[in-house]
Design a protein around this motif. Structure first.
Motif, mmCIF file in Angstrom:
data_model
loop_
_atom_site.group_PDB
_atom_site.id
_atom_site.type_symbol
_atom_site.label_atom_id
_atom_site.label_comp_id
_atom_site.label_asym_id
_atom_site.label_seq_id
_atom_site.Cartn_x
_atom_site.Cartn_y
_atom_site.Cartn_z
ATOM 1 N N THR A 107 0.843 -1.194 0.000
ATOM 2 C CA THR A 107 0.000 0.000 0.000
ATOM 3 C C THR A 107 0.876 1.240 0.000
ATOM 4 O O THR A 107 2.092 1.164 0.190
ATOM 5 C CB THR A 107 -0.918 0.050 1.241
ATOM 6 O OG1 THR A 107 -0.122 0.348 2.404
ATOM 7 C CG2 THR A 107 -1.645 -1.282 1.452
ATOM 8 N N ALA A 108 0.236 2.402 -0.188
ATOM 9 C CA ALA A 108 0.957 3.678 -0.159
ATOM 10 C C ALA A 108 1.044 4.246 1.248
ATOM 11 O O ALA A 108 1.554 5.351 1.441
ATOM 12 C CB ALA A 108 0.264 4.682 -1.084
ATOM 13 N N ASP A 109 0.576 3.494 2.242
ATOM 14 C CA ASP A 109 0.635 3.930 3.630
ATOM 15 C C ASP A 109 2.083 4.163 4.054
ATOM 16 O O ASP A 109 2.959 3.322 3.795
ATOM 17 C CB ASP A 109 -0.014 2.859 4.521
ATOM 18 C CG ASP A 109 0.113 3.177 5.992
ATOM 19 O OD1 ASP A 109 -0.506 4.144 6.443
ATOM 20 O OD2 ASP A 109 0.856 2.445 6.681
ATOM 21 N N GLY A 110 2.359 5.291 4.694
ATOM 22 C CA GLY A 110 3.724 5.677 5.046
ATOM 23 C C GLY A 110 4.519 4.609 5.778
ATOM 24 O O GLY A 110 5.617 4.247 5.348
ATOM 25 N N PRO A 111 4.011 4.081 6.889
ATOM 26 C CA PRO A 111 4.764 3.052 7.617
ATOM 27 C C PRO A 111 5.008 1.789 6.786
ATOM 28 O O PRO A 111 6.075 1.177 6.892
ATOM 29 C CB PRO A 111 3.865 2.759 8.822
ATOM 30 C CG PRO A 111 3.092 4.033 9.039
ATOM 31 C CD PRO A 111 2.838 4.546 7.660
ATOM 32 N N THR A 112 4.041 1.412 5.947
ATOM 33 C CA THR A 112 4.220 0.233 5.103
ATOM 34 C C THR A 112 5.363 0.443 4.116
ATOM 35 O O THR A 112 6.206 -0.433 3.912
ATOM 36 C CB THR A 112 2.923 -0.074 4.324
ATOM 37 O OG1 THR A 112 1.870 -0.342 5.246
ATOM 38 C CG2 THR A 112 3.107 -1.274 3.402
ATOM 39 N N VAL A 113 5.388 1.619 3.486
ATOM 40 C CA VAL A 113 6.452 1.937 2.534
ATOM 41 C C VAL A 113 7.793 1.983 3.236
ATOM 42 O O VAL A 113 8.799 1.442 2.744
ATOM 43 C CB VAL A 113 6.163 3.285 1.837
ATOM 44 C CG1 VAL A 113 7.327 3.684 0.941
ATOM 45 C CG2 VAL A 113 4.875 3.200 1.025
ATOM 46 N N PRO A 136 1.402 2.872 -4.492
ATOM 47 C CA PRO A 136 2.538 2.399 -3.691
ATOM 48 C C PRO A 136 3.886 2.711 -4.333
ATOM 49 O O PRO A 136 4.852 3.042 -3.632
ATOM 50 C CB PRO A 136 2.291 0.881 -3.605
ATOM 51 C CG PRO A 136 0.817 0.736 -3.726
ATOM 52 C CD PRO A 136 0.425 1.781 -4.725
ATOM 53 N N GLY A 137 3.964 2.617 -5.665
ATOM 54 C CA GLY A 137 5.210 2.942 -6.354
ATOM 55 C C GLY A 137 5.567 4.409 -6.213
ATOM 56 O O GLY A 137 6.736 4.761 -5.991
ATOM 57 N N VAL A 138 4.587 5.277 -6.349
ATOM 58 C CA VAL A 138 4.816 6.721 -6.188
ATOM 59 C C VAL A 138 5.316 7.018 -4.772
ATOM 60 O O VAL A 138 6.272 7.778 -4.572
ATOM 61 C CB VAL A 138 3.523 7.507 -6.475
ATOM 62 C CG1 VAL A 138 3.710 8.984 -6.141
ATOM 63 C CG2 VAL A 138 3.115 7.352 -7.932
ATOM 64 N N ALA A 139 4.686 6.391 -3.781
ATOM 65 C CA ALA A 139 5.082 6.633 -2.390
ATOM 66 C C ALA A 139 6.485 6.104 -2.122
ATOM 67 O O ALA A 139 7.273 6.741 -1.407
ATOM 68 C CB ALA A 139 4.077 5.968 -1.450
ATOM 69 N N ALA A 140 6.810 4.946 -2.692
ATOM 70 C CA ALA A 140 8.150 4.378 -2.483
ATOM 71 C C ALA A 140 9.222 5.269 -3.090
ATOM 72 O O ALA A 140 10.280 5.500 -2.484
ATOM 73 C CB ALA A 140 8.223 2.975 -3.080
ATOM 74 N N LEU A 141 8.964 5.799 -4.285
ATOM 75 C CA LEU A 141 9.944 6.673 -4.924
ATOM 76 C C LEU A 141 10.163 7.935 -4.095
ATOM 77 O O LEU A 141 11.296 8.418 -3.959
ATOM 78 C CB LEU A 141 9.486 7.041 -6.332
ATOM 79 C CG LEU A 141 10.503 7.788 -7.198
ATOM 80 C CD1 LEU A 141 11.742 6.932 -7.428
ATOM 81 C CD2 LEU A 141 9.883 8.189 -8.533
ATOM 82 N N ALA A 142 9.098 8.473 -3.522
ATOM 83 C CA ALA A 142 9.204 9.697 -2.723
ATOM 84 C C ALA A 142 10.012 9.477 -1.450
ATOM 85 O O ALA A 142 10.609 10.418 -0.931
ATOM 86 C CB ALA A 142 7.809 10.210 -2.370
ATOM 87 N N GLN A 143 10.056 8.241 -0.948
ATOM 88 C CA GLN A 143 10.752 7.966 0.306
ATOM 89 C C GLN A 143 12.145 7.374 0.115
ATOM 90 O O GLN A 143 12.812 7.046 1.094
ATOM 91 C CB GLN A 143 9.914 7.023 1.179
ATOM 92 C CG GLN A 143 8.658 7.660 1.745
ATOM 93 C CD GLN A 143 8.088 6.891 2.925
ATOM 94 O OE1 GLN A 143 8.830 6.354 3.735
ATOM 95 N NE2 GLN A 143 6.770 6.842 3.021
ATOM 96 N N MET A 144 12.609 7.249 -1.128
ATOM 97 C CA MET A 144 13.961 6.734 -1.345
ATOM 98 C C MET A 144 14.990 7.666 -0.711
ATOM 99 O O MET A 144 14.904 8.883 -0.895
ATOM 100 C CB MET A 144 14.260 6.643 -2.845
ATOM 101 C CG MET A 144 13.656 5.457 -3.572
ATOM 102 S SD MET A 144 14.349 3.893 -3.048
ATOM 103 C CE MET A 144 12.885 3.186 -2.313
ATOM 104 N N PRO A 145 15.951 7.136 0.031
ATOM 105 C CA PRO A 145 16.986 8.005 0.616
ATOM 106 C C PRO A 145 17.810 8.661 -0.486
ATOM 107 O O PRO A 145 18.112 8.045 -1.511
ATOM 108 C CB PRO A 145 17.833 7.035 1.454
ATOM 109 C CG PRO A 145 17.557 5.688 0.889
ATOM 110 C CD PRO A 145 16.146 5.717 0.397
ATOM 111 N N SER A 146 18.198 9.903 -0.281
ATOM 112 C CA SER A 146 18.877 10.669 -1.322
ATOM 113 C C SER A 146 20.255 10.115 -1.662
ATOM 114 O O SER A 146 20.767 10.348 -2.760
ATOM 115 C CB SER A 146 19.006 12.135 -0.891
ATOM 116 O OG SER A 146 19.753 12.235 0.305
#
Length: 341
Positions: A107-113, A136-146
């Protein structure tokens, strides 16, 4: 495209500096082996969050340039487009000497990602690829470490110009498919849509633009899920609409469901209704009648996005995104409307 310099992963000394404590104190907080005051623990964890620090194999591997694994983050691995893209990534990675690990983001839920990313970062990663096909893919990309080299595969374009994308131009493809139906003589084209990523899908945008360019007000969109049975329900619904002589479905599974629903409701394909799908699923040419569809080279997309990641890792900055143009494959599910035959 903006040029973003490669950022080194934060280390424990960076956390200590930001938190205003010693390195051993940070270690004690992270390991939980020795009691630390609540005030110091709070400062350390705030610094960890601010820096995006993760004490894991990925950071150590990137620092030593020893990583030999690529992580692929995907919201699904069973649907045709996802599976074929992963196949292409794995083929290209294997030839380049990399192993691929798959992390499914349910899911795109923050803790899940965050859990999915943290789990993958426990491996000695050299980089990451995100299938940005769904929320979920959009959320995962946004949370990738820089600090971790990352690229994305997408449909419809790039969501973030700071990250390289290999993408299918679904908007262009949907426009061409809709125009094809209009050129056959259909007065309008109905659309059965796949779930979209927060905004209208590129397929829906292309369909709508083609109709409006032709001076036709688009009919209401039929929003469906991923299940082919949702396409069946849409087909039954469309069978009751005399104006529905042409349908563009969001993918081939929905298109097959639409055709089954239409036929079970007494409509013939393509005699009464023409149907076009999207993706060119291997079963689409075996359906009766064989399905006219937009062919998407997902395996090629996987090859392209892996190439972008290698370029990102080598150069330390984003590479230009790659646009792929799908093509229309005409089979027996489309034809002129009965009144024009």
């Amino acid at each position: 495209m903006s040029q973003v310099p490669r950022v080194k992963p934060p280390v424990i000394a960076d956390v200590a500096r930001v938190a205003g404590v010693s390195v051993p104190t940070v270690s004690r907080v992270l390991n939980g082996t020795v009691p630390v005051s609540a005030e110091r623990r709070e400062r350390v964890m705030a610094a960890v969050k601010k820096l995006g620090f993760r004490p894991n194999g990925a950071a150590r591997s990137l620092a030593s340039q020893a990583g030999s694994m690529i992580a692929v983050f995907a919201g699904n691995t069973t649907r045709y487009g996802y599976a074929a893209t992963i196949q292409g990534i794995e083929e290209a990675a294997r030839q380049a000497g990399y192993m691929v690990v798959i992390s499914v983001v349910e899911t795109a839920d923050g803790p899940t990602v965050e859990r999915a990313i943290d789990h993958a970062l426990g491996q000695p990663l050299a980089g990451a690829i995100v299938l940005e096909f769904d929320p979920p893919g959009v959320a995962a990309l946004a949370q990738m470490p820089s600090w971790l080299p990352a690229v994305a595969a997408a449909s419809g374009g790039s969501s973030d110009e700071a990250i390289s994308h290999a993408y299918m131009d679904d908007r262009h493809a949907a426009t061409q498919a809709t125009r094809y139906l209009l050129d056959l003589g259909h007065r309008t084209v109905h659309h059965v849509a796949i779930p979209s990523v927060g905004v209208e899908s590129a397929r829906m945008v292309g369909w709508r633009e083609a109709l409006r360019d032709a001076g036709i007000e688009p009919p209401p969109v039929i929003h469906a899920g991923w299940d082919p049975l949702a396409g069946y329900d849409a087909g039954v619904r469309l069978a009751r609409d005399a104006s529905a002589t042409a349908v563009l479905a969001g993918n081939d599974e929905l298109a097959i469901g639409v055709m089954k629903g239409l036929v079970d409701s007494g409509r013939s394909i393509p005699g009464d209704v023409s149907v076009i799908g999207f993706d060119d699923h291997p079963l689409s040419q075996l359906w009766v009648p064989p399905l006219t569809t937009v062919r998407q080279d997902f395996v090629g997309l996987g090859h392209q996005v892996f190439g972008l990641l290698v370029g990102r890792m080598d150069a330390g900055e984003p590479r230009p995104s790659v646009r792929m143009i799908p093509d229309l494959v005409v089979r027996q599910s489309t034809g002129r409307p009965a009144a024009s035959s």
